[in-house]
Design a protein around this motif. Structure first.
Motif, PDB file in Angstrom:
ATOM      1  N   MET A 126       0.761  -1.232   0.058  1.00 50.65           N
ATOM      2  CA  MET A 126      -0.183   0.038   0.041  1.00 50.65           C
ATOM      3  C   MET A 126       0.702   1.248  -0.023  1.00 50.65           C
ATOM      4  SD  MET A 126      -2.889   1.293   3.042  1.00 50.65           S
ATOM      5  CE  MET A 126      -3.628  -0.476   2.599  1.00 50.65           C
ATOM      6  N   LEU A 127       0.580   2.213  -0.891  1.00 46.75           N
ATOM      7  CA  LEU A 127       1.509   3.397  -0.889  1.00 46.75           C
ATOM      8  C   LEU A 127       0.995   4.436   0.087  1.00 46.75           C
ATOM      9  CD1 LEU A 127       1.302   3.850  -5.042  1.00 46.75           C
ATOM     10  CD2 LEU A 127       3.251   3.046  -3.547  1.00 46.75           C
ATOM     11  N   ARG A 128       2.032   5.223   0.282  1.00 48.02           N
ATOM     12  CA  ARG A 128       1.938   6.145   1.109  1.00 48.02           C
ATOM     13  C   ARG A 128       1.262   7.390   0.577  1.00 48.02           C
ATOM     14  NH1 ARG A 128       7.809   6.328   3.447  1.00 48.02           N
ATOM     15  NH2 ARG A 128       7.798   4.461   5.004  1.00 48.02           N
ATOM     16  N   HIS A 129       0.814   8.478   1.320  1.00 44.91           N
ATOM     17  CA  HIS A 129       0.380   9.754   0.826  1.00 44.91           C
ATOM     18  C   HIS A 129       1.192  11.088   1.779  1.00 44.91           C
ATOM     19  CE1 HIS A 129      -1.819  13.231  -1.053  1.00 44.91           C
ATOM     20  NE2 HIS A 129      -2.182  13.540   0.221  1.00 44.91           N
ATOM     21  N   LEU A 130       1.806  11.740   1.010  1.00 44.01           N
ATOM     22  CA  LEU A 130       2.633  12.745   2.099  1.00 44.01           C
ATOM     23  C   LEU A 130       1.925  14.252   1.344  1.00 44.01           C
ATOM     24  CD1 LEU A 130       6.224  13.441   2.322  1.00 44.01           C
ATOM     25  CD2 LEU A 130       4.879  15.274   1.646  1.00 44.01           C
ATOM     26  N   SER A 131       1.460  14.905   2.625  1.00 42.42           N
ATOM     27  CA  SER A 131       1.147  16.317   2.191  1.00 42.42           C
ATOM     28  C   SER A 131       1.930  17.234   3.266  1.00 42.42           C
ATOM     29  CB  SER A 131      -0.408  16.462   2.874  1.00 42.42           C
ATOM     30  OG  SER A 131      -0.647  16.144   4.217  1.00 42.42           O
ATOM     31  N   ALA A 132       2.088  18.446   2.850  1.00 44.00           N
ATOM     32  CA  ALA A 132       2.969  19.407   3.577  1.00 44.00           C
ATOM     33  C   ALA A 132       2.048  20.885   3.409  1.00 44.00           C
ATOM     34  CB  ALA A 132       4.196  19.633   3.106  1.00 44.00           C
ATOM     35  N   ILE A 133       1.784  21.397   4.596  1.00 44.91           N
ATOM     36  CA  ILE A 133       1.240  22.912   4.519  1.00 44.91           C
ATOM     37  C   ILE A 133       1.627  23.610   5.516  1.00 44.91           C
ATOM     38  CG2 ILE A 133      -1.191  21.921   3.747  1.00 44.91           C
ATOM     39  CD1 ILE A 133      -1.994  22.198   6.751  1.00 44.91           C
ATOM     40  N   HIS A 134       1.673  24.973   5.425  1.00 47.31           N
ATOM     41  CA  HIS A 134       2.025  26.206   6.210  1.00 47.31           C
ATOM     42  C   HIS A 134       0.900  26.524   7.214  1.00 47.31           C
ATOM     43  CE1 HIS A 134       2.363  30.799   6.574  1.00 47.31           C
ATOM     44  NE2 HIS A 134       3.031  30.176   7.616  1.00 47.31           N
ATOM     45  N   VAL A 135       1.529  26.195   8.593  1.00 54.73           N
ATOM     46  CA  VAL A 135       0.562  26.505   9.568  1.00 54.73           C
ATOM     47  C   VAL A 135       1.147  27.780  10.380  1.00 54.73           C
ATOM     48  CG1 VAL A 135      -0.693  25.743  11.587  1.00 54.73           C
ATOM     49  CG2 VAL A 135      -0.342  24.179   9.536  1.00 54.73           C
ATOM     50  N   PRO A 136       0.581  28.946  10.268  1.00 54.79           N
ATOM     51  CA  PRO A 136       1.304  29.869  11.316  1.00 54.79           C
ATOM     52  C   PRO A 136       0.537  30.048  12.676  1.00 54.79           C
ATOM     53  CG  PRO A 136      -0.489  30.828   9.637  1.00 54.79           C
ATOM     54  CD  PRO A 136      -0.270  29.630   9.210  1.00 54.79           C
ATOM     55  N   TYR A 137       1.328  30.394  13.653  1.00 58.01           N
ATOM     56  CA  TYR A 137       1.067  30.561  14.874  1.00 58.01           C
ATOM     57  C   TYR A 137       1.199  32.241  15.500  1.00 58.01           C
ATOM     58  CZ  TYR A 137       0.271  25.242  15.207  1.00 58.01           C
ATOM     59  OH  TYR A 137       0.109  24.217  15.021  1.00 58.01           O
ATOM     60  N   ARG A 138       0.117  32.647  15.977  1.00 56.43           N
ATOM     61  CA  ARG A 138       0.528  34.124  16.396  1.00 56.43           C
ATOM     62  C   ARG A 138       1.122  33.937  17.838  1.00 56.43           C
ATOM     63  NH1 ARG A 138      -0.275  38.655  14.637  1.00 56.43           N
ATOM     64  NH2 ARG A 138      -1.277  37.815  12.702  1.00 56.43           N
ATOM     65  N   LEU A 139       1.864  34.996  18.231  1.00 59.06           N
ATOM     66  CA  LEU A 139       2.625  34.839  19.214  1.00 59.06           C
ATOM     67  C   LEU A 139       1.970  35.496  20.135  1.00 59.06           C
ATOM     68  CD1 LEU A 139       6.324  35.158  18.269  1.00 59.06           C
ATOM     69  CD2 LEU A 139       4.751  33.082  18.425  1.00 59.06           C
ATOM     70  N   LYS A 140       2.055  35.507  21.662  1.00 56.00           N
ATOM     71  CA  LYS A 140       1.545  36.135  22.746  1.00 56.00           C
ATOM     72  C   LYS A 140       1.934  37.775  22.615  1.00 56.00           C
ATOM     73  CE  LYS A 140       0.889  32.280  25.635  1.00 56.00           C
ATOM     74  NZ  LYS A 140       1.259  31.571  27.208  1.00 56.00           N
TER      75      LYS A 140
END
Length: 327
Positions: A1-15
């Motif tokens: 069974m083949l894999r599936h790779l995903s990559a996304i940008h996730v920003p987090y605001r700082l306090k």
């Protein structure tokens, strides 16, 4: 069974804005990777760092360049062959560790053979500001076990005195982030001793490391920007007392474990650090942290919102994430 790779940008605001000698940030930009195989999902995170010429786009492009091999089944050893160290490889490597743990139902720490993770004392960071503002921040942290104070070359002693006056008890790491010269280091080190600084992290630009050979430092020195992978540890041991291991520098937990063993062989003390990140970056870093004299993993505490079920920090002590979060 083949894999599936995903990559996304996730920003987090700082306090609040986070300032070091190289600049200020108000958002933590992370790259979130998932590798799916059937009903199992492995997760990892990398943090692009401009100090190493990384950007959000460049890290996502790097991940895309190895997508076919990863989806076809490349393992962590093959990953090291096809990718350079950095945030992109870190995110994939940690996702592969997580996927393997979920497929086999054997945790990462059990696979390594280190046993269950325990809480660690982590540095709590005071970012660069006026001495008055740094003292106000330190006032709220006077009972933590370890402080990390960011400084630059513009009167760092005044800032450190302001912090020490209101927080006399914690151990202290001072981090100039490459902003000092060898002459400044020499002129300030007696005052650093008087201020009871326990560790001085990367005082000089990495390109000026040779200036440290033969220098008699009164404060233990830690290499950060100078120490990436195992190749230069022998040279680092002639200039530094500790090396700061970061997964985004080594390119993942796999090579961080190798670097840890190599550093111990060279007689270097160990520090575990992080970028400003979510708990998904910290979970694998906590494994290395179990063997380190100094731990600096407070990245998620700087965020307005972290991932659910992640690490918990209370008065400078960090507890690992809940079971099932990673690894």
């Amino acid at each position: 069974m083949l894999r599936h790779l995903s990559a996304i940008h996730v920003p987090y605001r700082l306090k609040r804005p986070f300032r070091i000698s190289r600049g200020t940030k108000s958002v933590a930009d992370t790259i979130f990777v998932e590798i799916r195989r059937g009903r199992h999902i492995g997760r990892g995170e990398g943090v692009p760092y401009t100090r190493y010429d990384e950007t959000i786009d460049s890290v996502i492009a790097q991940i895309g360049s190895v997508r076919d091999e990863i989806e076809a089944g490349a393992d962590r050893e093959r990953l090291i062959e096809i990718m350079p160290p950095g945030a992109a490889r870190n995110a994939i490597d940690c996702a592969l560790w997580d996927l393997e743990a979920k497929q086999t139902r054997v945790s990462v720490v059990d696979r390594i053979g280190w046993g269950p993770l325990g809480p660690v004392d982590t540095a709590i960071t005071i970012s660069l500001d006026t001495p008055e503002n740094m003292a106000a921040a330190a006032q709220q942290l006077q009972d933590v076990p370890l402080l990390k104070v960011k400084v630059d070359a513009s009167d760092p002693i005044a800032a450190l005195r302001a912090v020490r006056q209101v927080a006399p008890n914690p151990r202290m790491i001072v981090d100039p982030n490459e902003s000092w010269s060898i002459d400044q280091l020499g002129s300030w080190q007696r005052q650093l001793v008087d201020l009871r600084v326990d560790l001085l992290e990367q005082p000089l630009p990495a390109k000026n490391d040779a200036d440290l050979e033969g220098f008699e430092s009164l404060i233990p020195l830690a290499a950060d920007e100078s120490g990436h992978v195992t190749d230069n540890l022998g040279q680092l041991a002639r200039r530094y007392d500790y090396v700061n291991i970061k997964l985004d520098k080594t390119g993942g937990l796999t090579t961080a474990l190798e670097m840890l063993e190599a550093a111990e062989r060279e007689g270097l003390g160990l520090m575990m650090g992080c970028m400003v990140s979510s708990s998904l970056s910290i979970a694998p870093a906590l494994i290395i942290a179990q063997r380190c004299a100094f731990v600096d993993l407070d990245g998620p505490t700087l965020l307005t919102e972290d991932r659910d079920n992640g690490v918990v920090e209370t008065c400078g002590t960090m507890v690992p994430p809940k079971p099932g979060f990673w690894g």
